[in-house]
Design a protein around this motif. Structure first.
Motif, PDB file in Angstrom:
ATOM      1  N   ALA A  57      30.242  77.593 -68.841  1.00 18.31           N
ATOM      2  CA  ALA A  57      30.544  76.172 -68.954  1.00 18.31           C
ATOM      3  C   ALA A  57      29.708  75.390 -67.953  1.00 18.31           C
ATOM      4  O   ALA A  57      29.860  75.564 -66.750  1.00 18.31           O
ATOM      5  N   ILE A  58      28.792  74.580 -68.466  1.00 21.26           N
ATOM      6  CA  ILE A  58      28.028  73.665 -67.614  1.00 21.26           C
ATOM      7  C   ILE A  58      28.708  72.305 -67.762  1.00 21.26           C
ATOM      8  O   ILE A  58      28.681  71.698 -68.834  1.00 21.26           O
ATOM      9  N   SER A  59      29.368  71.872 -66.697  1.00 22.30           N
ATOM     10  CA  SER A  59      30.236  70.707 -66.786  1.00 22.30           C
ATOM     11  C   SER A  59      29.829  69.619 -65.806  1.00 22.30           C
ATOM     12  O   SER A  59      29.461  69.897 -64.661  1.00 22.30           O
ATOM     13  N   TRP A  60      29.915  68.365 -66.260  1.00 16.31           N
ATOM     14  CA  TRP A  60      29.798  67.233 -65.354  1.00 16.31           C
ATOM     15  C   TRP A  60      30.969  67.279 -64.387  1.00 16.31           C
ATOM     16  O   TRP A  60      32.080  67.679 -64.756  1.00 16.31           O
ATOM     17  N   TRP A  72      37.606  65.051 -62.844  1.00 13.06           N
ATOM     18  CA  TRP A  72      36.587  66.009 -63.285  1.00 13.06           C
ATOM     19  C   TRP A  72      36.013  66.708 -62.046  1.00 13.06           C
ATOM     20  O   TRP A  72      34.920  66.386 -61.570  1.00 13.06           O
ATOM     21  N   THR A  73      36.747  67.656 -61.526  1.00  9.78           N
ATOM     22  CA  THR A  73      36.317  68.382 -60.340  1.00  9.78           C
ATOM     23  C   THR A  73      36.771  69.827 -60.456  1.00  9.78           C
ATOM     24  O   THR A  73      37.739  70.136 -61.176  1.00  9.78           O
ATOM     25  N   ALA A 103      30.115  70.238 -71.055  1.00  8.50           N
ATOM     26  CA  ALA A 103      31.287  69.370 -70.939  1.00  8.50           C
ATOM     27  C   ALA A 103      30.946  68.148 -70.098  1.00  8.50           C
ATOM     28  O   ALA A 103      30.354  68.281 -69.024  1.00  8.50           O
ATOM     29  N   HIS A 104      31.324  66.983 -70.608  1.00  7.96           N
ATOM     30  CA  HIS A 104      31.136  65.753 -69.834  1.00  7.96           C
ATOM     31  C   HIS A 104      32.007  64.649 -70.407  1.00  7.96           C
ATOM     32  O   HIS A 104      32.383  64.694 -71.595  1.00  7.96           O
ATOM     33  N   GLU A 118      39.036  70.914 -69.011  1.00  4.56           N
ATOM     34  CA  GLU A 118      39.972  72.042 -69.105  1.00  4.56           C
ATOM     35  C   GLU A 118      39.592  72.963 -70.259  1.00  4.56           C
ATOM     36  O   GLU A 118      39.636  74.193 -70.136  1.00  4.56           O
ATOM     37  N   GLU A 119      39.199  72.365 -71.376  1.00  9.12           N
ATOM     38  CA  GLU A 119      38.766  73.161 -72.528  1.00  9.12           C
ATOM     39  C   GLU A 119      37.513  73.965 -72.191  1.00  9.12           C
ATOM     40  O   GLU A 119      37.383  75.132 -72.580  1.00  9.12           O
TER      41      GLU A 119
END
Length: 408
Positions: A206-209, A324-325, A239-240, A272-273
């Motif tokens: 998961a590459i997430s903002w 978002w952390t 994810a963002h 979360e997803e």
């Protein structure tokens, strides 16, 4: 991961089995790498990517066992950093030193380049004794990668016209599109952690903002991750929050890669997803593509006042997504995931009040984060060697057989 695969990989890490690395390289098609540059990972074949990782590992283990890896008697590695980055700059300098080149920095703000000298003159004037030019230019959409190609075209013409004795290789140290030295280092870290690239197939990353009090960093790391890791059968999730898109053309590349590799590429607006059952998580901040485009247009107009206004607007927008952390609770929903970051990272209640990651998560993964970062000098050095030497297996064989100590 399979025990046999891990055992086999650990055997390959034995520094006295350098012939294994050499044998692996001989099986790869590498003709296109010689005399060429390294711009984007998705422009390289799988053989060429594998070669970078194999050579990087060989160089690391020769150095760890006090075997000299100096393949140049003299020459320069010129670094042109249009963005600030002590980590990549240090990695480039380390790579040059490892191979026997002297790294020298072209400080644009202290030269006439700040007054408008163009890429052609820049390239030729710094290349009389240069074997490699490393360029970092990532802040403005449509600028960085274009500038790098201008530099590469200029040194090609300089060499063809007999102005330059050799054509320097250009290494992309981060542009507006990709950050290949970072993502190639990230992948090499995963290869080490999971005991071989074949064991990454089916892994969810998961590459997430993630929130940062800054206005936002360039898009090239998340774009580089989805552009590279979709090629190896991984299940890549981007994810963002809505509106924090990356370049659409890079998403097209990622989707195509995933289809070919029988992995997957998906987008979600729910962190979360993205984290649920993930094997690897890579939460970091970036600025939205639309904002980056707008900022680039303002830069072209020298409208710095509106650029500052835009930056403050983005900071205000970011504040809506402080949830978002990467927290310990969020990490518990993963498959005991490996936490990754390109560093530096904004740590909650350490470097800022609210940041990309909680201190507990960062501290738990600190050792692996440092190992992740340690691959970059070797990856850059491998890119240089593969571009400057036609017979890399023979070169490594010569180094191994000569057994010249790095330190007496």
């Amino acid at each position: 991961m399979e025990k046999d695969a891990v055992k086999k990989y650990l055997e390959l890490l034995n520094p006295f089995l350098l012939p294994t690395y050499i044998s692996q390289l001989k099986d790869l098609k590498l003709n296109r790498m010689y005399g060429n540059d390294f711009f984007l990972t998705w422009e390289k074949t799988k053989d060429e990517l594998d070669a970078v990782w194999i050579v990087a590992e060989a160089l690391r283990h020769m150095r760890e066992n006090n075997i000299s890896t100096k393949v140049f008697d003299s020459g320069l590695g010129v670094e042109i950093f249009r963005d600030y980055s002590p980590r990549t700059r240090f990695s480039f300098a380390s790579a040059c030193n490892l191979l026997g080149l002297s790294a020298t920095n072209l400080a644009e703000e202290k030269s006439r380049l700040a007054s408008g000298n163009i890429a052609r003159e820049t390239a030729n004037m710094v290349s009389f004794m240069a074997d490699v030019i490393g360029v970092r230019d990532s802040k403005y959409i449509g600028k960085g990668n274009t500038y790098m190609h201008d530099i590469a075209d200029a040194v090609t013409r300089g060499y063809d016209e007999g102005i330059l004795e050799q054509r320097p290789t250009l290494i992309n140290l981060q542009c507006d599109v990709d950050h290949p030295t970072q993502t190639m280092s990230d992948m090499l870290h995963l290869i080490n952690v999971y005991g071989g690239i074949e064991n990454l197939r089916g892994k969810k990353i998961a590459i997430s903002w993630s929130y940062s009090p800054t206005a936002g960093t360039p898009l090239s790391v998340p774009q580089g991750i989805v552009g590279l890791m979709t090629r190896f059968g991984m299940n890549v999730v981007l994810a963002h929050p809505e509106g924090y898109n990356i370049m659409p053309e890079v998403e097209v590349i990622a989707a195509k890669n995933a289809k070919i590799s029988h992995g997957s590429y998906t987008l979600t607006h729910n962190i979360e997803e993205a984290f649920k059952d993930a094997d690897i998580v890579y939460p970091k901040n970036w600025a939205p593509f639309a904002m980056m485009e707008q900022n680039s247009k303002l830069y072209e107009q020298n409208n710095y006042n509106k650029m500052n206004i835009l930056e403050n607007e983005l900071k205000a927008e970011n504040a809506f997504y402080k949830n978002w952390t990467c927290t310990s609770d969020l990490m518990k929903t993963t498959n005991n995931a490996l936490y990754m970051h390109c560093l530096p990272v904004d740590i909650t209640n350490v470097s800022c009040e609210h940041g990309e990651v909680d201190a507990a998560v960062f501290d738990k993964h600190r050792k692996q984060l440092y190992k992740q970062a340690s691959h970059k000098p070797y990856v850059i050095a491998a890119m240089i060697i593969l571009a400057k030497f036609q017979d890399v297996p023979g070169l490594l064989e010569k180094l191994a057989n000569s057994n010249i100590p790095r330190k007496m």
